[in-house]
Each structure stands twice: as C-alpha cells, then as structure tokens.
Design an enzyme around this catalytic site. Structure first.
Site, mmCIF file in Angstrom:
data_model
loop_
_atom_site.group_PDB
_atom_site.id
_atom_site.type_symbol
_atom_site.label_atom_id
_atom_site.label_comp_id
_atom_site.label_asym_id
_atom_site.label_seq_id
_atom_site.Cartn_x
_atom_site.Cartn_y
_atom_site.Cartn_z
ATOM 1 N N GLU A 154 6.497 -3.290 -9.512
ATOM 2 C CA GLU A 154 7.128 -4.302 -10.749
ATOM 3 C C GLU A 154 6.252 -3.896 -12.051
ATOM 4 O OE1 GLU A 154 8.000 -8.047 -8.512
ATOM 5 O OE2 GLU A 154 9.679 -8.474 -10.384
ATOM 6 N N GLY A 203 5.884 -6.816 -6.318
ATOM 7 C CA GLY A 203 5.577 -6.902 -7.704
ATOM 8 C C GLY A 203 4.639 -6.513 -8.262
ATOM 9 N N GLU A 243 11.407 -8.331 -1.535
ATOM 10 C CA GLU A 243 11.008 -9.778 -1.824
ATOM 11 C C GLU A 243 12.297 -10.962 -0.796
ATOM 12 O OE1 GLU A 243 10.969 -8.114 -4.033
ATOM 13 O OE2 GLU A 243 9.611 -8.181 -5.585
ATOM 14 N N ALA A 281 3.125 -9.238 -4.528
ATOM 15 C CA ALA A 281 2.090 -10.431 -4.886
ATOM 16 C C ALA A 281 1.465 -11.232 -4.058
ATOM 17 C CB ALA A 281 3.320 -11.958 -5.912
HETATM 18 N N1 DAK Z 1 0.111 -10.437 -0.001
HETATM 19 C C1 DAK Z 1 -0.834 -10.888 0.944
HETATM 20 N N2 DAK Z 1 -1.338 -10.666 2.006
HETATM 21 C C2 DAK Z 1 -0.562 -8.799 1.927
HETATM 22 C C3 DAK Z 1 0.408 -8.721 1.490
HETATM 23 C C4 DAK Z 1 0.847 -9.209 0.657
HETATM 24 N N3 DAK Z 1 1.241 -8.970 -0.195
HETATM 25 N N4 DAK Z 1 0.116 -7.338 1.751
HETATM 26 C C5 DAK Z 1 -0.327 -7.131 2.479
HETATM 27 N N5 DAK Z 1 -1.267 -8.419 2.742
HETATM 28 C C6 DAK Z 1 -2.460 -8.253 3.688
HETATM 29 C C7 DAK Z 1 -2.273 -8.702 5.192
HETATM 30 O O1 DAK Z 1 -1.694 -10.302 5.297
HETATM 31 C C8 DAK Z 1 -3.469 -8.332 5.868
HETATM 32 O O2 DAK Z 1 -4.100 -9.240 5.522
HETATM 33 P P1 DAK Z 1 -4.676 -10.064 7.259
HETATM 34 O O3 DAK Z 1 -4.146 -9.827 7.768
HETATM 35 O O4 DAK Z 1 -5.965 -8.206 7.644
HETATM 36 O O5 DAK Z 1 -6.342 -10.671 6.573
HETATM 37 C C9 DAK Z 1 -3.891 -6.900 4.889
HETATM 38 O O6 DAK Z 1 -2.633 -6.448 3.392
HETATM 39 C C10 DAK Z 1 -2.800 -5.721 5.576
HETATM 40 O O7 DAK Z 1 -2.221 -5.660 5.381
HETATM 41 P P2 DAK Z 1 -0.838 -5.111 6.932
HETATM 42 O O8 DAK Z 1 -1.863 -5.687 8.392
HETATM 43 O O9 DAK Z 1 -0.030 -6.340 7.096
HETATM 44 O O10 DAK Z 1 -0.924 -3.828 7.067
HETATM 45 P P3 DAK Z 1 0.093 -3.031 7.659
HETATM 46 O O11 DAK Z 1 -0.626 -1.257 7.488
HETATM 47 O O12 DAK Z 1 0.223 -3.767 9.104
HETATM 48 O O13 DAK Z 1 1.585 -3.123 6.624
HETATM 49 C C11 DAK Z 1 2.907 -3.807 4.445
HETATM 50 C C12 DAK Z 1 1.240 -3.038 5.107
HETATM 51 C C13 DAK Z 1 2.906 -3.469 3.410
HETATM 52 C C14 DAK Z 1 3.828 -2.912 5.283
HETATM 53 C C15 DAK Z 1 2.879 -4.724 5.228
HETATM 54 O O14 DAK Z 1 1.660 -5.398 4.808
HETATM 55 C C16 DAK Z 1 3.729 -5.713 4.468
HETATM 56 O O15 DAK Z 1 4.986 -5.991 4.273
HETATM 57 N N6 DAK Z 1 3.204 -6.202 3.122
HETATM 58 C C17 DAK Z 1 3.672 -7.858 2.500
HETATM 59 C C18 DAK Z 1 5.121 -6.475 1.606
HETATM 60 C C19 DAK Z 1 5.838 -7.459 0.784
HETATM 61 O O16 DAK Z 1 6.427 -8.327 1.061
HETATM 62 N N7 DAK Z 1 5.611 -7.302 -0.966
HETATM 63 C C20 DAK Z 1 6.001 -8.044 -1.729
HETATM 64 C C21 DAK Z 1 6.082 -9.930 -1.918
HETATM 65 S S1 DAK Z 1 6.603 -10.616 -2.392
HETATM 66 C C22 DAK Z 1 7.331 -13.620 -9.283
HETATM 67 C C23 DAK Z 1 6.064 -12.523 -9.932
HETATM 68 C C24 DAK Z 1 6.448 -12.062 -9.113
HETATM 69 C C25 DAK Z 1 6.902 -11.919 -7.594
HETATM 70 C C26 DAK Z 1 8.043 -13.084 -7.803
HETATM 71 C C27 DAK Z 1 7.598 -13.766 -8.456
HETATM 72 N N8 DAK Z 1 7.197 -14.304 -11.067
HETATM 73 C C28 DAK Z 1 7.248 -14.294 -12.023
HETATM 74 C C29 DAK Z 1 8.056 -15.478 -11.091
HETATM 75 C C30 DAK Z 1 6.565 -10.757 -6.773
HETATM 76 C C31 DAK Z 1 6.807 -11.281 -5.696
HETATM 77 C C32 DAK Z 1 6.213 -10.615 -4.165
HETATM 78 O O17 DAK Z 1 5.727 -9.213 -4.771
#
Ligand code: DAK
Length: 258
Positions: free
Chosen positions: A112, A109, A132, A65
């Site tokens: 998921e 997400g 998360e 997400a």
């Molecule tokens: N959200 C927003 N931007 C993201 C992103 C994300 N999840 N993942 C990556 N980006 C963006 C980065 O901010 C960056 O943007 P700029 O800085 O260039 O503007 C760009 O994508 C490239 O990312 P990186 O520079 O970080 O790329 P790397 O290759 O160095 O790293 C990575 C890749 C995948 C390891 C890293 O980007 C990362 O850790 N990303 C976050 C992964 C994460 O934590 N995912 C879980 C998110 S929380 C719900 C429904 C859904 C959910 C919860 C509740 N309800 C219905 C209640 C779900 C929650 C989630 O998914």
C-alpha cells in the site's frame, strides 16, 4: 534530524529515504511511519529536493504493518488513534514526485505504501501481495482501492481473497509497476530515473503529479479541463519560457522552478 528507522540522504536534488528495520523485514511500526511522515514532509519543503526515492533493502521493501505491534490493539485503540491516518496523509500530501524502488517482499501495508508513491520500479526479486486476510483483517491504507485501480477488479479481488503473492513479471504485465530491473542494477537505474525527473522543471513536475492524480478523482471531461487549465497556467512560468527558448536555441534548458 536523526532517524532510527530510516536512512536519509539528499544529493543532486534527489531525496533518498531507505526504510531501515531489516530484522523485521521493514515492517511498518508507529515509529517508522512517524519518521517517514516527518522525512517526506521535510523533503517536501526542502528546495534542494526535486524528487524523492523511497526504498527498502534487497530482501524487503516492507513486509507490511508490524503485526506484533498491532496484535494487542483493540477496536477502541485503533479507532481512537485513527491508526496510521496522520502518517499516510502526510505522505500523500507531498507534492513532489515519489518513486518507490522495490526489491523482495512488498506486502500488506508495504504494498500500500509503494502504491501511494507516484510510480514503482521493482527488481526481478520483488513479491507483491495483500495477505491481510491470513491475519483475519483487511487492507487498511488503501490496498482494496488502489490495487483495484492498478490491476483491475478480478486480480485485485483474487489477491485480497487468497493472500497470494504476485511476482515482478506479473506486477509489470498487470500495470502495478512501471518497469522490472535486474536486482543488482535496481538502485543504479532508479537513481538514473530520479535524476531525469530532477533535471525537469520542479514546478512542472508538481503540476504533472497533480494532473495525473486528478484522473483518479474526477470524470474524464473535468480531468481534461483541469489539465488544460494547468497547461495554460504554465505559460505564466519562467520555466515554460526557458524550456521553449532552449529548444529553439538547440541547448539544454536550465529549469529553476520559477
Ligand atoms: N510484522 C512484524 N514482523 C514481521 C513482519 C510483519 N509484517 N513480517 C516479518 N516480520 C518479522 C518476522 O516475525 C521475523 O522476526 P523474528 O522472528 O526474526 O524476530 C523477521 O521479520 C523475518 O521474518 P520471517 O522469519 O518470517 O522471514 P521469512 O523469509 O521466513 O518469511 C514473509 C518472509 C514475508 C513471507 C513472512 O515474514 C511473512 O509472512 N510476513 C508477514 C506478511 C504479512 O502478513 N503482511 C501483512 C501484515 S498486515 C491499517 C493500516 C495498515 C494495515 C492495516 C490497517 N489501518 C490504517 C486501519 C496493514 C496491515 C498489514 O500490512
């Protein structure tokens, strides 16, 4: 309908939906999920579509997400909007088979979403995870429930508690994905697999989807009874007659979904 965050195409009975926010690793924001729900719903009622393929790009299926969009939300915002519920339910309501084609990051997400599809084919570069916990939250669209059913309690618990990523080989051996394909050949193989599904009876494909999914919702005895009644009911279809006649006549069946 034109989409800003998706690339959509329908050809040879296959509906292809590509998530298209490459600069954000296809992070799922409101707009993308609204568009995705709309595209899946439209394909669900489009007679030209018999199977749907959902994919991202080589670097990411979806990295979760959109954290930047969620960052400022309060409990009241989340609760009042019932965050992501309508969109995910629209996807789950689709009765046609949906194949997830995963390359690169498939996190939070994104993982998921892939698990909401009917099966996952992935490239050897795929990385799955539910990170998360690193953000101080928990999965919210089924990660704790679906991943546990796919890979068992111990691995699911470890994935959710540590936020570690799982590579393609581990994803296949633990039952999360049905097959791993070399990255360069992924889409060719996925489209060939989708074509195989599309040549079957679309009516029977919907029945198969309903029957397999029922196994998650009921007891073994009730599930087997449900399957048997579905089997019986297919004898009211033209496709059953066509399939069995074609076998006896040693020819390829022509299914019409009737
Ligand atoms: N959200 C927003 N931007 C993201 C992103 C994300 N999840 N993942 C990556 N980006 C963006 C980065 O901010 C960056 O943007 P700029 O800085 O260039 O503007 C760009 O994508 C490239 O990312 P990186 O520079 O970080 O790329 P790397 O290759 O160095 O790293 C990575 C890749 C995948 C390891 C890293 O980007 C990362 O850790 N990303 C976050 C992964 C994460 O934590 N995912 C879980 C998110 S929380 C719900 C429904 C859904 C959910 C919860 C509740 N309800 C219905 C209640 C779900 C929650 C989630 O998914």
């Amino acid at each position: 309908m034109g989409y800003e965050t998706l690339i959509v195409d329908v050809e040879d009975h296959i509906g292809l939906i590509q998530l298209n926010r490459p600069d954000a690793l296809n992070a799922l924001n409101q707009q993308l999920l609204n568009e995705l729900a709309e595209a899946v719903t439209a394909m669900g009622t489009n007679d030209k579509v018999r199977v749907i393929v959902l994919t991202g790009n080589e670097k990411a299926f979806a990295a979760g997400a959109d954290i930047k969009e969620m960052q400022e939300q309060s409990f009241v915002d989340m609760f009042n909007s019932d965050f992501f519920t309508d969109q995910t339910e629209a996807i789950l309501r689709c009765r046609k088979p949906i194949i997830a084609a995963v390359s690169g990051y498939c996190l939070g997400g994104g993982c998921e979403l892939a698990m909401m599809c009917d099966f996952i084919l992935c490239s050897d570069t795929a990385k799955f995870g539910q990170p998360e916990i690193n953000l101080g939250v928990v999965a919210g669209i089924g990660g704790t429930q679906r991943l546990t059913r796919f890979v068992g309690k111990s691995k699911s618990m470890e994935m959710h508690l540590t936020g570690r990523f799982m590579d393609a080989e581990e994803a296949e051996s633990s039952g999360l994905v049905s097959r791993v394909i070399p990255a360069k050949k992924l889409m060719k193989e996925v489209m060939a697999t989708a074509a195989k599904v599309a040549e079957k009876s679309p009516l029977t494909a919907m029945v198969v989807k309903e029957a397999v999914n029922r196994s998650y919702e009921t007891t073994l005895r009730e599930g087997v009874l449900f399957e048997r009644r579905l089997f019986h009911s297919l004898f009211a279809s033209e496709d059953q007659a066509e399939g069995m006649t074609a076998f006896a006549e040693k020819r390829t069946p022509k299914f019409r979904g009737k």
